[in-house]
Structures are given as structure tokens and as C-alpha cells.
Write an enzyme that holds these catalytic residues in place. Structure first.
Site, mmCIF file in Angstrom:
data_model
loop_
_atom_site.group_PDB
_atom_site.id
_atom_site.type_symbol
_atom_site.label_atom_id
_atom_site.label_comp_id
_atom_site.label_asym_id
_atom_site.label_seq_id
_atom_site.Cartn_x
_atom_site.Cartn_y
_atom_site.Cartn_z
ATOM 1 N N ASP A 148 1.174 -1.129 0.068
ATOM 2 C CA ASP A 148 0.225 0.108 0.041
ATOM 3 C C ASP A 148 1.318 1.536 -0.001
ATOM 4 O O ASP A 148 1.841 1.374 1.062
ATOM 5 C CB ASP A 148 -1.046 0.066 1.320
ATOM 6 C CG ASP A 148 -1.698 1.062 0.994
ATOM 7 O OD1 ASP A 148 -1.910 2.157 0.208
ATOM 8 O OD2 ASP A 148 -2.979 0.775 2.162
ATOM 9 N N HIS A 182 -8.456 -1.280 -9.009
ATOM 10 C CA HIS A 182 -8.269 -0.044 -7.700
ATOM 11 C C HIS A 182 -7.971 0.902 -8.311
ATOM 12 O O HIS A 182 -7.819 2.224 -8.184
ATOM 13 C CB HIS A 182 -8.272 -0.289 -6.725
ATOM 14 C CG HIS A 182 -8.023 0.747 -5.296
ATOM 15 N ND1 HIS A 182 -8.671 1.247 -4.967
ATOM 16 C CD2 HIS A 182 -6.800 1.845 -4.414
ATOM 17 C CE1 HIS A 182 -8.669 2.736 -4.151
ATOM 18 N NE2 HIS A 182 -7.075 2.092 -3.661
#
Length: 442
Positions: free
Chosen positions: A245, A349
Site C-alpha cells: 500500500d 482499484h
């Protein structure tokens, strides 16, 4: 949430919690930010056999100390700390509301106390005029940073409505938001980050004590990240879904970094478009969006790795885009897979969040994981404390989140449960100054 939308004194003290700094200083490390895991000081006369066991309570024993506790970021500077510094291992995010009757003078007095305390704590010193609660005795500053922000609601309470930035307009109601307003917003926002949990707690507890009579806690949340030294080399962190991330987070070396993250100095007083203007007191500042995003980990864990990767658009193990390459390889959004379909799905995403699909909108994300036990249904109450800094949320967070809420495959596995938007002024460049001085003394 996970990828392409985005990407700071010194002093002597006699208190015992500074033993680490005193020892590290003998090796010249007190003023240096050295890498986690490097030795800041070593007692050459001590042998492993003479080192007491952990928890022995032998405070006088000389044991090797790492640089972790000795690392320090200066509080004073053009920008506040806790924005561009590498994310520390722990974060406490707290919102305060002014007590009835606390107006502009009271707020200014509070910000003076808070800034003086934060400067001392960041340097590893006990704040002046306040007894130490002892919770961080013997610890160094541990890369402590303290960041202050003003919510839109504080301006009317402090008689500062004319100084309210247009960029602090309420965030839109995004589809599927399930916000708990008791854990959202707030007059003041304080972010405390450190590489040691007790140091972070001590700092926030100190600030809370200093707020007595002027402001009370509205809500507080705690987050964690990977501890320095936990990996053999620096790596992009992972979230609780197991995904790498932050790969495409803006970097300070990027030519557009400052423009995306910080409010520029006012250069044209004759501007006629107030919707796009920024008040002069925000020069060098930023805007922080805070969101508590619960991850629906049970249904997520039921998905195959292949399905998870297609939701995100990256390989789970390596972080490489599904279009090929390594983690740092730019995603090829036009590449087709062996089946003739898009290698990175249309609702992945990283495709929906990429700046290229959002007119260049980007934020500096500085999120932390959280786990607050389990919900009544047995599901983990866990997820991401999303923090993003940008020069203007109207051109940063808002357009990206609008698109994510409508077209992101990840949306069915997350739930936005609290929210806040705060004006984060520039730093206190003058050691005798305080954060928010340009606003409160205008």
C-alpha cells in the site's frame, strides 16, 4: 485507498527519561536521524554476559542502545512535522472541541501551550511548566512528530469566520458512506506519530492535559504501521488486506510534490476568484482528510488470490501491476491479457484511482492500520485510518473519492465510518512562535 490515487530541537534535561539521549549523544547520534537498526551508542566495556535480562529492572546497567529512540525530527520549520517524514510505527489521531466560552484568545493561548510542548517533546525534553506523568521515562523522542489542524467549526467559535478557507467546505456525501458523526469532524485535530507506543501516548496525554479548560476530546483513534527494522531493507508497507500500500505515493523529489501537497504563498492579492484562493495564513500549510475505513476482512479472505489481485490491479506478493514488471513499473492500463481482456480490469482499484484518470488529482497518503477488537457479529473491527495531505481537497481527495465510490471494485470490501477535514497551517518557523499564529494574530 491502497494505491495510485496518491502518494521535522535540541536541549538538555535532567529527567531520567532522557538517559537514552545522553548515551546516544556520546556517540554523536543525538542530532542525527540514522537508519533504524543502526547502533547509536555502544558501551565497549559491557559484554553480552553482563547485559541484564529484559524486565530485570536494572536501570543502571549499561546496555547497547539502538538509534530508534534517539531519532528526532525538529518541530520548528516551514511545514509542520508528520507530513513528509517517513511514517512512524504508531499514530494517535485525536479531535478536540473547544469548551463553551473559549474564544480567540483562549484558542491562541492553547496553541501556544501545545506548540511549546510539542517542540520540547520532539527534542526529547519534558515540556516546561508541566509535571511529567512518567509514562515515557527513559525513552528518547523516537521520531516523534505532532501535527495540528483546524476544523471548519472552530472558525465561528473563535470569531474567525472571515478567515475560513473555501477549501474547508464540507466534503460531499459519498455513495455508501456510513459515517458516525460522533467520531467525525471536530474543532481541532491533533496527529501524534512516533516509533514507540509509550512515547506517542505520553505526547498525546500531555497535550490533552494542557487543553484542560479550553478544549475536550471529541474522539481518538490509534493506528499502527510496520516498525523500523522489521524488514531487511526499506519496503513499501502492507495493509491488513495483505496488499502493498503506497507504491505510487508522491515523493518529495517529484517536481510537482509541493504544488500537490502544500499551499503556496499568496502571490496575487488582486485575485477575484475566492473559490480558488487560499488565505495568506495558510501559506506553507496543507489540508488533511481523515477517514476511518473498516475493511471487511472476512469476505475479503474468502476471495481467491487471483480475485483479490484483480480487485486491486496488482500482484499481492510483489506489488507489481498485473500488466507486468515490478512494483515500481508504471501500470500499462491498455495492455491486454492472454484472454483478450484488459490485463488490469476496468474496475481495478489502481485503474480507477490513478491520477491519469482523475485529471492529475493526487494526495500524499499517510495511512495507518487499526484493530479495535471484534464487532458483535464476530467480524474484526479493523481497517485503515486514512490520512491524506493535499494543497486543496477540492482538486485532490474529492474528485478521486467520488470516482472510487462509483466504480471501484474494492468498494464492496470496505466501509467508510468516520470522516474529517482540517486546515493544517504552515509550521512555526520561529522558535518563539506557535502553530496557527498567522491566523490567530492576524
Amino acid at each position: 485507498m491502497t494505491d495510485d490515487s496518491t502518494k521535522k530541537s535540541s536541549g538538555n534535561s535532567t529527567v531520567s527519561r532522557r538517559r537514552l539521549l545522553a548515551t546516544a549523544g556520546a556517540a554523536g547520534a543525538a542530532g542525527l536521524a540514522v537508519g533504524a537498526g543502526a547502533l547509536a551508542a555502544t558501551n565497549s566495556s559491557a559484554s553480552p554476559a553482563a547485559t541484564p535480562a529484559a524486565g530485570s529492572g536494572d536501570a543502571g546497567a549499561r546496555t547497547p542502545l539502538t538509534a530508534l529512540g534517539a531519532n528526532a525530527h525538529p518541530f520548528h520549520g516551514a511545514h509542520q512535522g508528520g507530513i513528509v517524514e517517513p511514517a512512524q510505527a504508531r499514530m494517535l489521531s485525536t479531535a478536540f472541541d473547544l469548551t463553551p466560552g473559549t474564544a480567540r484568545p483562549g484558542l491562541a493561548s492553547l496553541m501556544k501551550r501545545w506548540s511549546a510542548a510539542a517542540a520540547a517533546l520532539a527534542a526529547g525534553r519534558t515540556p516546561p511548566g508541566l509535571s511529567d506523568d512518567g509514562s515515557a521515562l527513559d525513552a528518547g523522542p523516537s521520531s516523534l512528530t505532532v501535527t495540528f489542524g483546524f476544523g471548519a467549526s472552530v472558525f465561528a467559535k473563535a470569531g474567525l469566520t472571515a478567515q475560513l478557507p473555501a477549501a474547508l467546505a464540507p466534503l460531499p456525501a459519498f455513495p455508501e458512506d456510513k459515517l458516525d458523526r460522533r467520531r467525525s469532524d471536530g474543532d481541532l485535530w491533533v496527529q501524534v506519530c512516533a516509533d514507540d507506543a509509550l512515547v506517542a501516548f505520553h505526547a498525546m496525554r500531555t497535550l490533552q492535559r494542557l487543553a484542560a479548560g479550553a478544549a475536550t476530546v471529541r474522539w481518538q483513534m490509534s493506528g499502527f504501521s510496520r516498525s523500523p527494522g522489521a524488514t531487511a531493507r526499506p519496503r513499501t508497507g502492507r495493509n491488513l488486506m495483505g496488499q502493498i500500500d503506497g507504491t505510487n505515493n508522491p515523493k518529495p523529489t517529484d517536481p510537482t510534490f509541493d504544488a500537490r501537497v502544500f499551499v503556496p504563498a499568496k502571490t496575487d492579492p488582486a485575485k477575484t476568484d475566492p473559490a480558488k484562493d487560499q488565505p495568506a495564513w495558510m501559506a506553507g500549510g496543507s489540508y488533511a482528510v481523515f477517514r476511518r475505513i473498516r475493511m471487511l476482512l472476512d469476505p475479503w479472505d474468502l476471495q481467491s488470490t487471483d480475485r483479490q489481485e484483480r480487485v486491486i490491479g496488482r500482484h499481492k506478493a510483489s506489488g507489481a501491476p498485473l500488466s507486468g514488471g515490478t512494483e515500481s513499473t508504471p501500470a500499462d492500463l491498455g495492455k491486454l491479457g492472454p484472454d483478450g481482456g484488459l490485463a488490469i480490469p476496468g474496475d481495478a482499484h489502481i485503474r480507477v484511482a490513478t491520477p491519469d484518470a482523475n485529471q492529475g488529482a493526487a494526495m500524499l497518503r499517510r495511512g495507518y492500520s487499526y484493530h479495535d477488537g471484534f464487532r458483535p457479529d464476530g467480524a474484526p473491527d479493523a481497517g485503515l485510518l486514512f490520512v491524506a495531505f493535499q494543497s486543496d481537497p477540492r482538486t485532490g481527495f474529492v474528485p478521486v473519492q467520488l470516482k472510487l465510490s462509483r466504480a471501484d471494485a474494492l468498494s464492496v470490501f470496505i466501509s467508510h465510518e468516520s470522516s474529517g477535514l482540517y486546515a493544517v497551517p504552515g509550521g512555526a518557523a520561529d522558535p518563539d512562535g506557535y502553530v496557527g499564529q498567522a491566523l490567530l494574530e492576524a
